[in-house]
Write a protein that holds these residues in place. Structure first.
Motif, PDB file in Angstrom:
ATOM      1  N   TYR A   1      45.854  44.224  20.888  1.00 64.97           N
ATOM      2  CA  TYR A   1      45.696  44.316  19.441  1.00 64.97           C
ATOM      3  C   TYR A   1      44.622  43.359  18.917  1.00 64.97           C
ATOM      4  CZ  TYR A   1      50.487  45.867  20.356  1.00 64.97           C
ATOM      5  OH  TYR A   1      51.604  46.454  20.868  1.00 64.97           O
TER       6      TYR A   1
ATOM      7  N   TYR B   1      52.463  55.191  18.765  1.00 63.62           N
ATOM      8  CA  TYR B   1      52.483  54.068  19.719  1.00 63.62           C
ATOM      9  C   TYR B   1      51.361  54.241  20.748  1.00 63.62           C
ATOM     10  CZ  TYR B   1      54.952  50.268  22.114  1.00 63.62           C
ATOM     11  OH  TYR B   1      55.308  49.074  22.658  1.00 63.62           O
TER      12      TYR B   1
ATOM     13  N   ILE C   1      51.215  45.122  15.857  1.00 64.53           N
ATOM     14  CA  ILE C   1      52.678  45.057  15.907  1.00 64.53           C
ATOM     15  C   ILE C   1      53.283  45.952  14.838  1.00 64.53           C
ATOM     16  CG2 ILE C   1      54.635  43.509  15.499  1.00 64.53           C
ATOM     17  CD1 ILE C   1      53.072  41.328  16.932  1.00 64.53           C
TER      18      ILE C   1
ATOM     19  N   ILE D   1      52.943  49.705  16.064  1.00 58.45           N
ATOM     20  CA  ILE D   1      53.826  50.166  17.139  1.00 58.45           C
ATOM     21  C   ILE D   1      55.290  50.096  16.708  1.00 58.45           C
ATOM     22  CG2 ILE D   1      52.191  49.551  18.984  1.00 58.45           C
ATOM     23  CD1 ILE D   1      54.890  47.576  19.478  1.00 58.45           C
TER      24      ILE D   1
ATOM     25  N   GLN E   1      46.637  41.263  15.776  1.00 57.98           N
ATOM     26  CA  GLN E   1      47.980  41.292  16.361  1.00 57.98           C
ATOM     27  C   GLN E   1      48.994  41.782  15.330  1.00 57.98           C
ATOM     28  OE1 GLN E   1      49.212  40.753  19.344  1.00 57.98           O
ATOM     29  NE2 GLN E   1      47.415  40.021  20.439  1.00 57.98           N
ATOM     30  N   HIS E   2      48.878  41.275  14.079  1.00 58.11           N
ATOM     31  CA  HIS E   2      49.824  41.691  13.040  1.00 58.11           C
ATOM     32  C   HIS E   2      49.744  43.192  12.820  1.00 58.11           C
ATOM     33  CE1 HIS E   2      51.198  37.830  10.962  1.00 58.11           C
ATOM     34  NE2 HIS E   2      50.650  37.488  12.109  1.00 58.11           N
TER      35      HIS E   2
ATOM     36  N   TYR F   1      44.280  48.423  27.064  1.00 64.65           N
ATOM     37  CA  TYR F   1      45.319  49.263  26.474  1.00 64.65           C
ATOM     38  C   TYR F   1      46.373  48.372  25.839  1.00 64.65           C
ATOM     39  CZ  TYR F   1      48.439  53.243  26.008  1.00 64.65           C
ATOM     40  OH  TYR F   1      49.246  54.231  25.514  1.00 64.65           O
ATOM     41  N   LEU F   2      46.763  48.686  24.600  1.00 67.61           N
ATOM     42  CA  LEU F   2      47.735  47.902  23.822  1.00 67.61           C
ATOM     43  C   LEU F   2      47.262  46.466  23.576  1.00 67.61           C
ATOM     44  CD1 LEU F   2      51.182  49.049  25.263  1.00 67.61           C
ATOM     45  CD2 LEU F   2      50.309  49.514  22.995  1.00 67.61           C
TER      46      LEU F   2
ATOM     47  N   ILE G   1      44.510  37.166  15.150  1.00 66.95           N
ATOM     48  CA  ILE G   1      45.881  37.106  14.623  1.00 66.95           C
ATOM     49  C   ILE G   1      46.143  38.267  13.667  1.00 66.95           C
ATOM     50  CG2 ILE G   1      47.440  35.725  13.188  1.00 66.95           C
ATOM     51  CD1 ILE G   1      46.814  33.406  14.749  1.00 66.95           C
TER      52      ILE G   1
END
Lengths: 136, 180
Positions: free
Chosen positions: A96, A79, A111, A114, A107-108, A93-94, A104
């Protein structure tokens, strides 16, 4: 429970299905209810059933407590590492969005990573707790 | 129909809660706690909060009950007979606190009220923008893992820290000798 034949046979059928369902919940969390927390708990439940039916010693051979301590930390590190990768690739930070050319897909991927970290940590911690409390 | 189901579920929850406080046998109490969680999960399903219901069923009704049972195997299953006589000061204090809490709920908007402030702060943005920004069909996941990534990071850290704490308190001795 060494001589409960029915329980042993049924458990052998059910445990793989519980683990498979845990993976389904883990990786289908984007599309339906579920995610790392629930999947980790279900995964741990499969091993707890194994410990109840076949004895704690057998389960501890399959998944030693030392391994669980390492994987518990590794999940959180995955993570944290996903967050740091966002910084290294030029985002926050974090964040994506920077993981792929298309925000997109980024992001996938973020996710997925994490949620995997959450699942590994939750499963390891839950099983570690069970191991400690189930000590004779 | 939905109201009827909710009333039945809430009645059962109240009955189980009273039973938990009255019953001395800890094994029964643990099983009742599991039932309480499962009924709460059903209530959450009827409120369309399936993700929360899933977590409640898996963690509250599943693993917690199991961990409680394994703890009971280490200790006694019967609660010690303590001081159980009626205390009027405690009763008055609890009644006043309860009355204050009920008074506090009078201001809360009705369940599902579209004009409630909670639906107009940041939720609207999540609902309208997340299909374009995140593209994940389950909006709960996109909020939990992306918009609120820091919170989930904190939660995961809490779980690991709690596990480390229990390992430090109870995991020494026998287990270390056997594995190392």
């Amino acid at each position: 429970m060494e001589h409960h034949l029915v329980l042993r046979v049924i458990a052998k059928f059910i445990i793989p299905m519980i683990l498979l369902f845990a993976f389904y919940v883990q990786f289908h969390g984007d599309y339906g209810p579920g995610g790392g927390f629930q999947a980790g708990v279900i995964f741990a439940a499969g091993f707890i059933l194994h410990a109840l039916i076949f004895g704690l010693d057998h389960t501890r051979k399959v998944l030693p407590p030392v391994v669980l301590r390492v994987t518990g930390a590794l999940g959180l590190l995955l993570y944290l590492g996903t967050g740091l990768a966002g910084i290294l690739l030029g985002g926050n930070y974090l964040d994506y969005n920077v993981f792929a050319a298309d925000p997109i897909s980024g992001q996938h991927l973020g996710i997925l990573l994490i949620e995997m970290g959450v699942g590994i940590t939750v499963a390891s911690v839950m099983l570690s707790l069970f191991y400690i409390f189930a000590q004779p | 129909m939905e109201t009827l189901i909710n009333i039945i579920l809430l009645t059962f929850l109240a009955i189980i809660a009273i039973a938990i406080t009255r019953i001395r046998h800890l094994l029964v109490t643990v099983v009742l706690t599991g039932m309480f969680s499962l009924l709460s999960a059903s209530l959450l399903v009827s409120m369309d909060a399936v993700d929360v219901a899933f977590t409640e069923a898996a963690v509250g009704a599943g693993i917690s009950t199991l961990l409680f049972l394994s703890v009971l195997a280490l200790t006694s299953t019967e609660e010690l007979a303590g001081n159980r006589k009626f205390s009027s000061i405690a009763f008055i204090l609890v009644s006043i606190t309860g009355a204050i809490l009920i008074y506090g709920t009078l201001d809360i908007p009705k369940f599902g009220d579209p004009s409630a402030p909670v639906h107009h702060h940041i939720a609207e943005r999540f609902i309208y923008e997340s299909p374009d920004e995140i593209g994940v069909p389950n909006m709960v996941t996109s909020v939990l893992a992306s918009y609120r990534g820091y919170d989930t990071l904190g939660e995961t850290t809490v779980i690991l820290t709690a596990g480390i704490g229990v390992l430090l308190l109870l995991g020494r001795g026998k287990q270390d000798k056997e594995t190392d």
